[in-house]
Design a protein around this motif. Sequence first.
Motif, PDB file in Angstrom:
ATOM      1  N   LEU A 125       0.875  -1.172  -0.119  1.00 58.06           N
ATOM      2  CA  LEU A 125       0.056   0.129  -0.100  1.00 58.06           C
ATOM      3  C   LEU A 125       0.911   1.318  -0.025  1.00 58.06           C
ATOM      4  N   LYS A 126       2.286   1.282   0.576  1.00 58.51           N
ATOM      5  CA  LYS A 126       2.948   2.296   0.657  1.00 58.51           C
ATOM      6  C   LYS A 126       4.391   1.860   0.300  1.00 58.51           C
ATOM      7  N   PRO A 127       4.841   2.022  -0.670  1.00 53.60           N
ATOM      8  CA  PRO A 127       6.127   1.499  -1.027  1.00 53.60           C
ATOM      9  C   PRO A 127       7.356   2.576  -0.508  1.00 53.60           C
ATOM     10  N   VAL A 128       6.885   3.467   0.063  1.00 54.79           N
ATOM     11  CA  VAL A 128       8.006   4.476   0.460  1.00 54.79           C
ATOM     12  C   VAL A 128       7.553   5.260   2.001  1.00 54.79           C
ATOM     13  N   LEU A 129       8.308   5.339   2.823  1.00 54.33           N
ATOM     14  CA  LEU A 129       8.032   6.040   3.940  1.00 54.33           C
ATOM     15  C   LEU A 129       8.666   7.498   3.963  1.00 54.33           C
ATOM     16  N   GLN A 130       8.051   8.470   4.690  1.00 53.41           N
ATOM     17  CA  GLN A 130       8.791   9.625   4.692  1.00 53.41           C
ATOM     18  C   GLN A 130       9.208   9.811   6.180  1.00 53.41           C
ATOM     19  N   LEU A 131      10.456  10.102   6.408  1.00 55.79           N
ATOM     20  CA  LEU A 131      11.219  10.301   7.659  1.00 55.79           C
ATOM     21  C   LEU A 131      11.821  11.504   7.797  1.00 55.79           C
ATOM     22  N   ILE A 132      12.156  11.974   8.874  1.00 48.78           N
ATOM     23  CA  ILE A 132      12.781  12.962   9.387  1.00 48.78           C
ATOM     24  C   ILE A 132      14.226  12.548   9.907  1.00 48.78           C
ATOM     25  N   SER A 133      15.489  12.721   9.280  1.00 45.34           N
ATOM     26  CA  SER A 133      16.483  11.997   9.605  1.00 45.34           C
ATOM     27  C   SER A 133      17.598  13.153   9.673  1.00 45.34           C
ATOM     28  N   PRO A 134      18.873  12.831  10.488  1.00 39.34           N
ATOM     29  CA  PRO A 134      19.896  13.764  10.238  1.00 39.34           C
ATOM     30  C   PRO A 134      20.565  13.626   8.832  1.00 39.34           C
ATOM     31  N   LEU A 183      17.493   2.692   1.857  1.00 38.07           N
ATOM     32  CA  LEU A 183      16.129   1.887   2.043  1.00 38.07           C
ATOM     33  C   LEU A 183      16.050   1.280   3.484  1.00 38.07           C
ATOM     34  N   ILE A 184      14.982   0.752   3.566  1.00 40.79           N
ATOM     35  CA  ILE A 184      14.476   0.088   4.969  1.00 40.79           C
ATOM     36  C   ILE A 184      14.038  -1.403   4.618  1.00 40.79           C
ATOM     37  N   GLN A 185      14.756  -2.238   5.190  1.00 42.71           N
ATOM     38  CA  GLN A 185      13.967  -3.643   4.940  1.00 42.71           C
ATOM     39  C   GLN A 185      12.952  -4.008   6.004  1.00 42.71           C
ATOM     40  N   VAL A 186      11.763  -4.408   5.637  1.00 43.33           N
ATOM     41  CA  VAL A 186      10.782  -4.887   6.349  1.00 43.33           C
ATOM     42  C   VAL A 186      10.584  -6.248   6.163  1.00 43.33           C
ATOM     43  N   ASP A 187      10.470  -7.395   7.340  1.00 42.87           N
ATOM     44  CA  ASP A 187      10.394  -8.415   7.085  1.00 42.87           C
ATOM     45  C   ASP A 187       8.963  -8.837   7.408  1.00 42.87           C
ATOM     46  N   ILE A 188       8.251  -9.548   6.098  1.00 42.33           N
ATOM     47  CA  ILE A 188       6.766  -9.843   6.103  1.00 42.33           C
ATOM     48  C   ILE A 188       6.442 -11.248   6.245  1.00 42.33           C
ATOM     49  N   GLY A 243       3.829   2.935  11.689  1.00 46.32           N
ATOM     50  CA  GLY A 243       4.544   3.009  12.922  1.00 46.32           C
ATOM     51  C   GLY A 243       5.030   1.786  13.603  1.00 46.32           C
ATOM     52  N   ALA A 244       4.781   0.612  13.085  1.00 44.52           N
ATOM     53  CA  ALA A 244       5.346  -0.429  13.594  1.00 44.52           C
ATOM     54  C   ALA A 244       6.719  -0.972  13.001  1.00 44.52           C
ATOM     55  N   ILE A 245       7.133  -0.122  11.934  1.00 41.68           N
ATOM     56  CA  ILE A 245       8.442  -0.670  11.339  1.00 41.68           C
ATOM     57  C   ILE A 245       9.573  -0.098  12.048  1.00 41.68           C
ATOM     58  N   PRO A 246      10.607  -0.677  12.357  1.00 39.02           N
ATOM     59  CA  PRO A 246      11.821  -0.189  13.059  1.00 39.02           C
ATOM     60  C   PRO A 246      12.462   0.756  12.125  1.00 39.02           C
ATOM     61  N   LEU A 247      13.006   1.735  12.784  1.00 40.11           N
ATOM     62  CA  LEU A 247      13.429   2.791  11.913  1.00 40.11           C
ATOM     63  C   LEU A 247      14.899   2.913  12.413  1.00 40.11           C
ATOM     64  N   GLU A 299      18.604   4.463  13.450  1.00 43.10           N
ATOM     65  CA  GLU A 299      18.851   5.438  14.495  1.00 43.10           C
ATOM     66  C   GLU A 299      18.913   6.680  14.177  1.00 43.10           C
ATOM     67  N   GLY A 300      18.319   7.718  14.859  1.00 41.20           N
ATOM     68  CA  GLY A 300      18.115   9.143  14.723  1.00 41.20           C
ATOM     69  C   GLY A 300      16.945   9.498  13.910  1.00 41.20           C
ATOM     70  N   SER A 301      16.088   8.526  13.166  1.00 41.26           N
ATOM     71  CA  SER A 301      15.123   8.928  12.256  1.00 41.26           C
ATOM     72  C   SER A 301      13.846   8.706  13.011  1.00 41.26           C
ATOM     73  N   VAL A 302      12.823   9.512  12.691  1.00 44.84           N
ATOM     74  CA  VAL A 302      11.606   9.417  12.978  1.00 44.84           C
ATOM     75  C   VAL A 302      10.612   9.653  11.778  1.00 44.84           C
ATOM     76  N   LEU A 303       9.448   8.764  12.010  1.00 45.21           N
ATOM     77  CA  LEU A 303       8.391   8.949  10.947  1.00 45.21           C
ATOM     78  C   LEU A 303       7.879  10.351  10.802  1.00 45.21           C
ATOM     79  N   ALA A 304       7.768  10.921   9.471  1.00 48.27           N
ATOM     80  CA  ALA A 304       7.361  12.096   9.393  1.00 48.27           C
ATOM     81  C   ALA A 304       5.954  12.408   9.332  1.00 48.27           C
ATOM     82  N   THR A 305       5.139  11.123   9.097  1.00 51.09           N
ATOM     83  CA  THR A 305       3.868  11.125   8.590  1.00 51.09           C
ATOM     84  C   THR A 305       2.921  10.064   9.770  1.00 51.09           C
ATOM     85  N   ASP A 306       1.677  10.269   9.469  1.00 54.65           N
ATOM     86  CA  ASP A 306       0.897   9.289  10.318  1.00 54.65           C
ATOM     87  C   ASP A 306       1.107   7.795  10.502  1.00 54.65           C
TER      88      ASP A 306
END
Length: 189
Positions: free
Chosen positions: A125-134, A141-146, A158-162, A164-171
């Motif tokens: 549903l969302k192939p890309v995440l928007q993050l706020i990072s240093p 890229l971010i690997q997600v085990d499904i 919100g359940a995807i491990p980000l 270090e230093g990054s936070v999710l910029a969206t809902d």
Amino acid sequence: MSLQITCQKRPENINPRALRRSGQTPATVYGHDGGESEAIVLSKSELIRLLRHANLNNTTIDLTVEGGFQGQAVLREVQNHPFKNEVYHLSFFALGNQKSVRVDIPLKFTGTPVGVKTGGTVEVLKPVLQLISPPDKIPSLIQVDISHLAEGKGIHAGAIPLPEGSVLATDPTPLVVSVKRGRRSTKGS
């Protein structure tokens, strides 16, 4: 990944159309000096190399403007001509003075979900995440085990491990990936 691009300052009294006719592409670097921006031009060869190797709003670029800006930036925008197959303008955002930057990070889904083995299908549903990072820790890229997902289950942003230093910029509540229930075949009438 870091990419090195060298370009020139844009001459003040030259029309951007004349630059394009001569094989150069107008661009702008902003964010390096408060509200100031710098008009630049890229050669055709640098433009092609940039577009082949850089991801929009993700790849860190070592940008060197002869006689001007020198530092890291991300490619923020690529404007294309409405009907010709050519780039019209580029926008770069300088990272030097920024404590954090908003970037788009592609997701790579790994593993075969349990639900697929029982007849379900994976729906991204969302192939890309928007993050706020240093700026110095932008992930490529971010690997997600499904592999643990059963039919009818999914993973929320919100359940995807980000990193270090990054936070999710969206809902954090939207689903990023899910396993849809498959059709069950019925035998007999």
